[in-house]
Design an enzyme around this catalytic site. Structure first.
Site, PDB file in Angstrom:
ATOM      1  N   GLU A   1       0.081  -0.660   5.968  1.00 31.46           N
ATOM      2  CA  GLU A   1       1.076  -0.366   6.959  1.00 31.46           C
ATOM      3  C   GLU A   1       1.014   1.184   6.986  1.00 31.46           C
ATOM      4  O   GLU A   1       1.272   1.582   7.950  1.00 31.46           O
ATOM      5  CB  GLU A   1       2.442  -0.730   5.906  1.00 31.46           C
TER       6      GLU A   1
ATOM      7  N   ASP B   1       0.770  -1.377  -0.055  1.00 31.70           N
ATOM      8  CA  ASP B   1      -0.016  -0.087  -0.084  1.00 31.70           C
ATOM      9  C   ASP B   1       0.789   1.340  -0.174  1.00 31.70           C
ATOM     10  O   ASP B   1       2.080   1.169   0.312  1.00 31.70           O
ATOM     11  CB  ASP B   1      -0.905   0.001   1.214  1.00 31.70           C
TER      12      ASP B   1
HETATM   13 ZN   LIG Z   1       6.758   2.278   4.288  1.00 32.06          ZN
END
Ligand SMILES: [Zn+2]
Length: 478
Positions: free
Chosen positions: A153, A90
């Site tokens: 994340e 992501d």
């Molecule tokens: Zn990162």
């Protein structure tokens, strides 16, 4: 023993590495709740990026497993022990002001420019190609190597939390999601609130001083616990001192202390504004905290009893106490550095709560229970209650652990540079692994373009990182 020229092996595959990295970056993998569904909890774009990474791995001959789209892994090698490589597919939203389209992944001056180029899709592809090199050379391995691809994340880390509920924790591993040479230690991170309700104060039955100069109506400073606030505003209701006298005192204070601010009379009240310098809360001494500066001034006035207690607490325990000195929780760790205290938010409402929101970071050699008990005790003196909003424990891998020493040696062999290991006050993805370090991709001295416009990775660095990861994977798993 034959020596392998890892850089040479990478160069042979350089064209494919660049092209595949570009295709990967062309997938806009931003969190998108609107397209979230079963198997794609963070939306379509992230799902596509995850599938792309898995596809490259399975084409290389790895076995893959998808954990309901929260995370997935790809594995090769054999043996009991598992080596983990944790990265994320992501990216943060692209924002404005790019010189080239953020998902075009164009090559400009030897750099691939795209959202995710350095954080973390570029290094993810470097690590996958590194594994391909190890596999294609047919090198014997005595351990299994597993890529774990996270998917949120940049937001809540639900990906790794969900993944490790059911999947094996690697014996050791690294994440290519921070800096070279190697980050082996991260401070404990806490967000805390000290709150005094109106009722808790009234229960103390404290009387105002006879000569109250002003009543504090409200004080407001800061938005985030992990930033030093650069603005503060207090509203006072004049009593024994009239409005002009308060304003005069404030202007004098600003001038004498070289501070920036303003004061005005408004509808029978006095509004005081303070300006500070905002910096990240992990190093609050580098900034100027507008909130505690204003409280420091107010502590020089005779205020109503509740406000007096509030600004006294701020002045004594928080103002310029970047390590918790006067609270008695200062602690310096030779390796990881000192405990740091940031007062990110101050909120005082005469008719509501009186609050301090703190961000405290601490090294592994002092326990949370120990220092938080001291903070709670001092808070209780003024009827503040301590709430723990967020707590991440310190993360540290022994500097003599083979994971650390092996990666250090590999880095030095590949770059010719000494591999000093780093302890930080922030958090990296490495802390999701029980025994995990951050290893690259940003080389020392390179500007960090992560989360910025024109995010990029130098092609030379992408190639160099791939060679480093290839040797690292082999040395850890051989
Ligand atoms: Zn990162």
């Amino acid at each position: 023993m034959t020596t392998i020229n890892w850089l040479e092996e990478t160069r042979k595959r350089q064209e494919a590495l660049i092209a595949t990295t570009q295709s990967f970056l062309q997938i806009k993998s931003v969190l998108d709740p609107a397209t979230a569904k079963e198997g794609a909890p963070f939306g379509e774009g992230i799902r596509k990026a995850l599938d792309f990474a898995l596809e490259v791995c399975s084409e290389a001959g790895m076995t893959t497993k998808d954990v309901r789209g929260y995370a997935a892994h790809a594995e090769f090698g054999q043996g009991e022990e598992l080596i983990g490589i944790l990265s994320h597919v992501d990216v943060v939203p692209e924002g404005d002001g790019w010189s080239t389209p953020p998902y075009a992944a164009e090559i400009v001056d030897g750099k691939i420019v795209a959202r995710g180029a350095i954080d973390d899709k570029g290094p993810t592809m470097a690590a996958i190609f590194a594994a391909k090199i190890v596999m294609e050379l047919g090198l014997p391995l005595s351990k299994r190597v597993r890529f774990i691809f996270g998917t949120d994340e940049e937001s809540s880390w639900k990906c790794v939390n969900t993944y490790f509920e059911t999947e094996e924790m690697p014996a050791m591993g690294f994440t290519p999601d921070a800096d070279f040479p190697l980050i082996y230690a991260e401070k404990g991170l806490t967000d805390l609130t000290l709150r005094q309700t109106k009722e808790a104060f009234e229960a103390k039955a404290e009387k105002d001083a006879a000569d109250v100069q002003a009543k504090l109506v409200s004080l407001q400073s800061g938005l985030r616990m992990n930033m030093v606030p650069d603005k503060a505003e207090a509203v006072l209701s004049p009593k024994a001192l009239d409005a002009q006298a308060i304003i005069g005192k404030y202007r004098q204070h600003l001038e004498a202390n070289d501070l920036k601010g303003a004061a005005e009379e408004k509808d029978g009240t006095v509004v005081l504004r303070m300006e500070g310098v905002s910096v990240h809360g992990m190093d609050p001494g580098k900034g100027v905290n507008a909130g505690t500066e204003l409280a420091h001034f107010l502590n020089g006035l005779t205020l109503d009893a509740r406000a007096a207690g509030y600004v006294r607490f701020a002045d004594r325990y928080l103002h310029k106490q970047h390590h918790g000195e006067s609270l008695g929780i200062a602690h310096n760790d030779e390796e990881m550095g000192p405990l740091s205290l940031n007062t990110g938010v101050l909120e005082y409402e005469a008719q509501g709560d009186a609050i301090f929101r703190l961000n405290i970071r601490y090294p592994h050699s002092i326990s949370f229970d120990q220092w938080s008990a001291v903070l709670a005790k001092h808070g209780a003196e003024e009827s503040f209650e301590l709430e723990v909003v967020e707590h991440l424990t310190p993360h540290r891998v022994d500097p003599n652990h083979p994971l650390v020493t092996t990666l250090q040696r590999v880095y030095t062999e590949q770059t010719g540079e000494e591999a000093g290991i780093i302890a930080i006050g922030g958090a990296t993805y490495g802390r999701s692994l029980d025994v995990g370090v951050a290893f690259g991709p940003l080389f020392p001295g390179r500007p960090d373009s992560a989360h910025q416009r024109d995010e990029h990775i130098l092609i030379d660095d992408l190639v160099k990182a791939t060679a480093i990861y290839a040797q690292a994977i082999y040395e850890l798993a051989k």
